[in-house]
Design an enzyme around this catalytic site. Sequence first.
Site, PDB file in Angstrom:
ATOM      1  N   SER A 107       1.201   6.057  -3.392  1.00 24.67           N
ATOM      2  CA  SER A 107       1.472   5.122  -2.306  1.00 24.67           C
ATOM      3  C   SER A 107       1.404   5.799  -0.941  1.00 24.67           C
ATOM      4  CB  SER A 107       2.865   4.513  -2.488  1.00 24.67           C
ATOM      5  OG  SER A 107       3.226   3.729  -1.369  1.00 24.67           O
ATOM      6  N   TYR A 129      -1.865   0.923   2.834  1.00 28.26           N
ATOM      7  CA  TYR A 129      -1.477  -0.321   3.488  1.00 28.26           C
ATOM      8  C   TYR A 129      -2.120  -0.343   4.871  1.00 28.26           C
ATOM      9  CZ  TYR A 129       2.233  -1.478   0.121  1.00 28.26           C
ATOM     10  OH  TYR A 129       2.933  -1.808  -1.002  1.00 28.26           O
ATOM     11  N   THR A 155      -3.781  -2.282  -0.624  1.00 24.91           N
ATOM     12  CA  THR A 155      -2.851  -3.320  -1.047  1.00 24.91           C
ATOM     13  C   THR A 155      -2.674  -4.315   0.087  1.00 24.91           C
ATOM     14  OG1 THR A 155      -1.681  -1.825  -2.539  1.00 24.91           O
ATOM     15  CG2 THR A 155      -0.509  -3.798  -1.855  1.00 24.91           C
ATOM     16  N   LYS A 254      -5.857  -4.444  -4.273  1.00 26.78           N
ATOM     17  CA  LYS A 254      -4.665  -4.718  -5.081  1.00 26.78           C
ATOM     18  C   LYS A 254      -3.870  -5.871  -4.476  1.00 26.78           C
ATOM     19  CE  LYS A 254      -0.971  -2.183  -7.456  1.00 26.78           C
ATOM     20  NZ  LYS A 254       0.146  -3.118  -7.227  1.00 26.78           N
ATOM     21  N   HIS A 278       3.064  -7.734  -6.881  1.00 27.36           N
ATOM     22  CA  HIS A 278       3.848  -6.654  -6.272  1.00 27.36           C
ATOM     23  C   HIS A 278       5.125  -6.390  -7.058  1.00 27.36           C
ATOM     24  CE1 HIS A 278       3.257  -4.503  -2.359  1.00 27.36           C
ATOM     25  NE2 HIS A 278       4.430  -4.021  -2.680  1.00 27.36           N
TER      26      HIS A 278
END
Length: 391
Positions: A107, A129, A155, A254, A278
């Site tokens: 992440s 992100y 994402t 995603k 999520h």
Amino acid sequence: MRVRFRNLAEAERQAKRALPRAVWLAVKAGNEQGWTLDDNLRAFNELGFSPTIFDRPTSFDLRTSIMGVDLEFPVMISPVGAQAIHPDGEVGVARAAARSGTAMGLSSWAGHDVSDVVRANPDTFFQLYWVGTKHDIERRVEAARRAGAKGLIVTLDWSHTPRRDWGVPPAPPSDLGPKTIARLAPEALSRPAWLARYLRRGAIPDLRVPNLFGNDDSVPFFGKAWSVFEETPPPTWEDVRWLRELWGGPFMVKGINTIKDAKLAVEVGADAISVSNHGGNNIDGSPSPLRYLPDIVTAVGDSVEVVVDGGVRRGSDVVKAIALGAKAVFVGRAFLYGLAAGGEEGVYQVLQILKSGIRETMYGIGRGSIDELSRDDLMVLNRDFFVAPTR
């Protein structure tokens, strides 16, 4: 460290005992009332199998590949932020995944730098992100490229609705100054063994996010980066196309929940999509992705690889997802339970339990290869199980 659990339910119980209450709830809780979190689990329980006693396999082929990365079995580590629940953190998780023959999803909100994680597991996908300016994003993408990340995951489903009926703060604090430490101290002291793990290594839980560095290369704390995230306008599909071209390598979108979005992801050049809500931490009321996975798989055909996540706790869950058309699954809370209970060894044990569960289920239904799995292997126990994805 010797890990002592035989299934994921035991790992979950041990994780709950190990972690301070607020940390445990941050791991466990879904958004708002948790309906989506519950449905992610419930959906798997509404599918069954028809075991066979003849023609059972004597060997098993669990191998698959996602975005050019070969996996020994169809389970990958989902990109989950803020893994400061054990000193091993993301590096320990990456090592456990490498030992198990699978890929690591890292992440943007991780507590370890992407280069450290790639060294621990060369088969690492970096998850991004849309935070900050395009210049910020470009520099982070280039950092992941230099580190050797095998693919990029963007994402897109986060809706900035982190309200929980569980008494959990929406995000870790913006810093670890004296006031913050004084406020959090009772929680930490309530689990002295957990705190001692860090103190033995001369550290405390680190809530900085090095992969979200800014223009001045400073490393922000989680809460500060979160405020930038909330202020960043959402990306358009043209922005995603720009990101895909900037990266140039294997690329996953995603957070897909509809046929329309799945087809748009194909149009912008995605190599893979992840059907996901999520983990129940986004809009509460979204059904389990398992319920509309088959329709999305049918809609995109062979034009893109399809992964699914949300609610996987057993090897039999993995078999159900593959039978419905997924090529692999991501696991999130499952490995976090192992991490909290036993660090790297706990994560490794979780992955071995899942791998064994896949083999045992396939033995019971008479399938020797995951390529043989199909909907014919499943019994739908609830006639309203499947939900057509809208739009």
